[in-house]
Design an enzyme around this catalytic site. Structure first.
Site, mmCIF file in Angstrom:
data_model
loop_
_atom_site.group_PDB
_atom_site.id
_atom_site.type_symbol
_atom_site.label_atom_id
_atom_site.label_comp_id
_atom_site.label_asym_id
_atom_site.label_seq_id
_atom_site.Cartn_x
_atom_site.Cartn_y
_atom_site.Cartn_z
ATOM 1 N N ASP A 174 0.826 -1.211 0.000
ATOM 2 C CA ASP A 174 0.000 0.000 0.000
ATOM 3 C C ASP A 174 0.864 1.267 0.000
ATOM 4 O O ASP A 174 0.630 2.199 0.766
ATOM 5 C CB ASP A 174 -0.957 -0.003 1.204
ATOM 6 C CG ASP A 174 -2.048 1.057 1.083
ATOM 7 O OD1 ASP A 174 -2.313 1.511 -0.045
ATOM 8 O OD2 ASP A 174 -2.624 1.430 2.127
ATOM 9 N N GLU A 191 -5.178 13.034 9.638
ATOM 10 C CA GLU A 191 -5.673 12.596 8.324
ATOM 11 C C GLU A 191 -7.033 11.944 8.544
ATOM 12 O O GLU A 191 -7.160 10.752 8.757
ATOM 13 C CB GLU A 191 -4.727 11.593 7.650
ATOM 14 C CG GLU A 191 -5.108 11.350 6.197
ATOM 15 C CD GLU A 191 -5.546 9.922 5.851
ATOM 16 O OE1 GLU A 191 -6.014 9.707 4.717
ATOM 17 O OE2 GLU A 191 -5.448 9.015 6.687
ATOM 18 N N ARG A 249 2.216 12.769 10.587
ATOM 19 C CA ARG A 249 0.929 12.694 9.889
ATOM 20 C C ARG A 249 0.196 11.484 10.451
ATOM 21 O O ARG A 249 0.597 10.345 10.244
ATOM 22 C CB ARG A 249 1.170 12.534 8.394
ATOM 23 C CG ARG A 249 -0.094 12.283 7.583
ATOM 24 C CD ARG A 249 0.283 11.855 6.177
ATOM 25 N NE ARG A 249 -0.850 11.553 5.331
ATOM 26 C CZ ARG A 249 -1.515 10.388 5.328
ATOM 27 N NH1 ARG A 249 -1.199 9.427 6.163
ATOM 28 N NH2 ARG A 249 -2.507 10.199 4.488
ATOM 29 N N ASP A 305 -2.068 8.847 10.510
ATOM 30 C CA ASP A 305 -2.740 8.165 9.408
ATOM 31 C C ASP A 305 -4.063 7.528 9.837
ATOM 32 O O ASP A 305 -4.134 6.868 10.872
ATOM 33 C CB ASP A 305 -1.796 7.072 8.874
ATOM 34 C CG ASP A 305 -2.374 6.345 7.680
ATOM 35 O OD1 ASP A 305 -2.665 7.010 6.673
ATOM 36 O OD2 ASP A 305 -2.544 5.109 7.757
HETATM 37 C C1 GLC Z 1 -4.280 6.539 4.581
HETATM 38 C C2 GLC Z 1 -3.338 6.709 3.428
HETATM 39 C C3 GLC Z 1 -3.689 5.758 2.345
HETATM 40 C C4 GLC Z 1 -3.636 4.378 2.887
HETATM 41 C C5 GLC Z 1 -4.470 4.236 4.147
HETATM 42 C C6 GLC Z 1 -4.121 2.996 4.886
HETATM 43 O O1 GLC Z 1 -5.565 6.872 4.277
HETATM 44 O O2 GLC Z 1 -3.381 8.033 2.973
HETATM 45 O O3 GLC Z 1 -2.839 5.906 1.253
HETATM 46 O O4 GLC Z 1 -4.109 3.483 1.929
HETATM 47 O O5 GLC Z 1 -4.238 5.260 5.063
HETATM 48 O O6 GLC Z 1 -2.932 3.179 5.618
HETATM 49 C C1 GLC Z 2 -10.852 6.311 2.776
HETATM 50 C C2 GLC Z 2 -10.399 6.651 4.126
HETATM 51 C C3 GLC Z 2 -9.178 7.510 4.084
HETATM 52 C C4 GLC Z 2 -8.137 6.948 3.154
HETATM 53 C C5 GLC Z 2 -8.696 6.600 1.843
HETATM 54 C C6 GLC Z 2 -7.685 5.877 1.031
HETATM 55 O O1 GLC Z 2 -11.367 7.429 2.155
HETATM 56 O O2 GLC Z 2 -11.417 7.325 4.832
HETATM 57 O O3 GLC Z 2 -8.651 7.598 5.363
HETATM 58 O O4 GLC Z 2 -7.159 7.893 2.927
HETATM 59 O O5 GLC Z 2 -9.811 5.778 2.011
HETATM 60 O O6 GLC Z 2 -8.107 5.824 -0.279
#
Ligand code: GLC
Ligand code: GLC
Length: 639
Positions: A155, A339, A295, A297
């Site tokens: 990922d 985030e 950040r 996550d």
């Molecule tokens: C966050 C990241 C995204 C990732 C997800 C799982 O939303 O921005 O790229 O897939 O977390 O860690």
């Molecule tokens: C969803 C989640 C977000 C993540 C994203 C990844 O929207 O809410 O946290 O970044 O998926 O595509």
């Protein structure tokens, strides 16, 4: 799990027997017993100031934990060890920031984000880019996840196998430390991810949990059959439905593990206090490597509760606040950036001095794209007047594009005020950005299209989504129009590096086994050095126009004190395509006006604005009067 109210009641009871003073005394005594020199005053003072809060926060969540006192002692020992390991340059930074705690609200702040491998091959490559970052004006650099991860499916690094090892393809921990030092010396704050909702299935904790190790069996949420998963799934949202339906994945031995994201990203079980302790330890370790901002996550998903949608639960906030208190004790200059890509009412709840001081602004991001598509500023204007204000000591991080998809996370109730139906508007936006809508300039790609409920999100680079390289004359103007808003609405503007030279979609990801199933790779593009050269060499090229246009805005922003902080007032232009707002700091003010259509637009501001002003962008005088015409996609910063 107990509800918070009950927890508070119990805590009061508990506080009679156990309080911060006793915990502090026990810690000092232990140090003496260990024969250690006296605990440094700086640490002791911070511990004393924050410990009552920390005990209260963790008491709220872990009230039933039998060995709570011992647990707190372990936590203090962890913080102290981490404090002792903290490099002196970072301790000096802690002191500097304490004198100016809202340093990040300066108009001089400008952020950039990139993947280490795609942008510069490895960490030494990033080091070599520091002069470029400086020349662009960056003061904040988010490097996408760079820790050890499974080699194939990871990922984009968001499946971490160790928070203490750099992915060997990118370099070593020493490289990271050197880079962090050099960035700091260049006035650029390093931002790293704290991926704390889940780890990869290859993380040592996951492997031990799978093997049934007693110390780790409760680190993740693993169930023998579908009974509990089925009950939870009645209410939870599917995040990656193309990869697996629901929130669980089946293990080789038939059991089911909670995986909000990919099957190889196992959600941690925060109901287990040892998970919190272990992650607090990793957090302080990352901070000591030189990250100035973490950040945070996927914050929304941290806590699970049967019968709820398992997003944004109160315990999530308490836990992040507890992480924050720990940082205040052991690494106090550390900032958190939330985030939370969720409903705007929920996004805002993460933003507080004691929780996340920074937050992505996903509403503004989504509405920027909505505005471009509709050529109507109504929703953006509403968001700026009603949803832009946050705590005075916090800041938005405003952005046009990120490494993720665009999700249409506006509030349906807000949209209804303009007789816009949320479902239909999302459908329109998806069609528009997939280029399926007649006359659309966009070249997006669908992400996680869910045929069950019609949901879909959009992938694509900024340049491809505005139609750069198509037979459309306005692509560059559109990019600058988007970045103009991000630069002027308050908070830190964040540039997805590559945008400044108009990098296009790269469909090559479909040939890569590890990436083919995830369309977000279409906009996670390897740096194209030719475009950067063109931006320098050929002044008349579209690339140079974009690059110089953006750089000009950055330079101007830094000189314009009125753009610091976050105060903003929207102004009625009496034109559906033109937005206007003023920014004021002390005795300086600017009035920003921007046309979001490809046609000239007439505006009529209140008479109180009628006068001659200087447009900082063009350095020309403009007379504001009735029926003033604004050229297509034109914007002004009037002083
Ligand atoms: C966050 C990241 C995204 C990732 C997800 C799982 O939303 O921005 O790229 O897939 O977390 O860690
Ligand atoms: C969803 C989640 C977000 C993540 C994203 C990844 O929207 O809410 O946290 O970044 O998926 O595509």
């Amino acid at each position: 799990m107990l509800s918070v109210d009950k927890a508070i009641a119990k805590l009061i009871q508990k506080n009679n027997e156990f309080d911060a003073d006793k915990a502090l005394a026990a810690f000092i005594q232990t140090q003496k017993n260990l024969g250690a020199n006296s605990v440094p005053r700086e640490f002791l003072a911070r511990l004393k100031a924050q410990l009552p809060t920390l005990i209260q926060q963790l008491g709220n969540v872990y009230v039933d934990y039998p060995a709570f006192e011992l647990y707190i002692q372990n936590l203090i020992a962890t913080m102290y060890a981490s404090y002792n390991e903290r490099p002196s340059a970072l301790k000096a930074l802690d002191q500097k920031r304490a004198k100016n705690p809202t340093w990040f609200q300066s108009q001089k702040m400008v952020g950039g984000v990139c993947y280490v491998d795609l942008y510069a091959k490895n960490l030494s490559g990033i080091r070599a880019q520091i002069p470029y970052f400086k020349s662009l004006g960056l003061t904040y650099l988010h490097l996408m996840p760079l820790f050890k991860a499974p080699p194939l499916h990871n990922d984009g690094g968001y499946a971490v196998s160790s928070y203490r090892e750099v992915n060997p393809q990118l370099g070593s921990m020493v490289d990271l430390n050197i880079l962090a030092d050099e960035l700091r010396e260049a006035g650029i704050s390093l931002v790293l991810d704290f991926i704390f909702n889940h780890t990869s299935n290859e993380h040592e904790w996951a492997q031990k949990c799978f093997a049934g190790d007693v110390d780790f069996q409760d680190f993740y949420l693993i169930y023998p059959d579908r009974t509990i998963p089925d009950l939870f799934e009645k209410n939870v949202r599917e995040i990656f439905p193309e990869e697996h339906p629901g929130a669980f994945s089946q293990l080789e031995d038939g059991r089911w593990v909670w995986t909000t994201f990919h099957s190889y990203q196992w959600d941690l079980n925060y109901a287990n206090p040892n998970v919190f302790l272990a992650m607090a330890c990793e957090m302080l370790f990352i901070a000591n490597q030189g990250a100035e901002v973490l950040r945070m996550d996927a914050v929304a998903f941290l806590w699970k509760k049967m019968g709820s949608d398992c997003e944004n639960l109160p315990e999530v906030h308490t836990l992040i606040q507890a992480f924050n208190t720990i940082a205040k004790i052991a690494a106090p200059s550390l900032l958190f950036k939330s985030e939370a890509i969720v409903h705007p009412d929920d996004v805002i709840k993460y933003i507080a001095k004691g929780e996340c001081q920074l937050s992505y602004n996903p509403l503004q991001m989504a509405l920027l794209w909505s505005t471009l598509a509709t050529r109507e500023v109504n929703l953006l204007n509403q968001a700026l007047s009603e949803r832009n204000t946050i705590a005075a000591d916090c800041s938005w991080v405003n952005y046009v594009r990120s490494h993720d998809d665009i999700g249409w996370t506006f509030s349906d109730e807000d949209a209804e005020k303009f007789a816009i139906n949320g479902y239909m508007h999302r459908e329109f936006l998806n069609n528009f950005y997939l280029g399926r809508f007649p006359g659309s300039f966009a070249q997006g790609v669908p992400f996680q299209e869910n045929l069950k409920n019609g949901d879909c999100r959009i992938s694509g680079t900024t340049a491809s989504l505005v139609g750069l390289g198509q037979q459309d004359n306005f692509a560059i103007e559109r990019i600058l129009a988007l970045y103009n808003i991000v630069m002027t609405t308050g908070g830190i503007p964040l540039i997805y590096l590559g945008d400044e030279v108009g990098m296009l979609n790269d469909l090559g990801y479909v040939n890569d086994e590890a990436k083919a199933a995830d369309s977000r790779w279409v906009h996670r593009v390897a740096k194209n050095p030719l475009l950067y050269k063109e931006a320098q060499a050929d002044k008349n090229s579209a690339t140079a126009k974009l690059f110089n246009g953006l750089k000009h805005l950055i330079t101007l922003r830094k000189k314009t004190k009125a753009l610091a902080g976050g105060l903003l007032k929207t102004i009625n232009t009496r034109n559906a395509s033109v937005i206007a707002y003023s920014r004021v700091v002390e005795d300086e003010s600017v009035l920003v006006i921007a046309n979001f259509s490809e046609n000239p637009q007439r505006i009529n501001l209140d008479d109180s604005y009628s006068r001659e002003m200087l447009d900082l962008v063009t350095n020309k005088h403009v007379v504001i009067q009735q029926n003033l015409t604004i050229a297509p996609y034109h914007f002004m910063w009037l002083k």
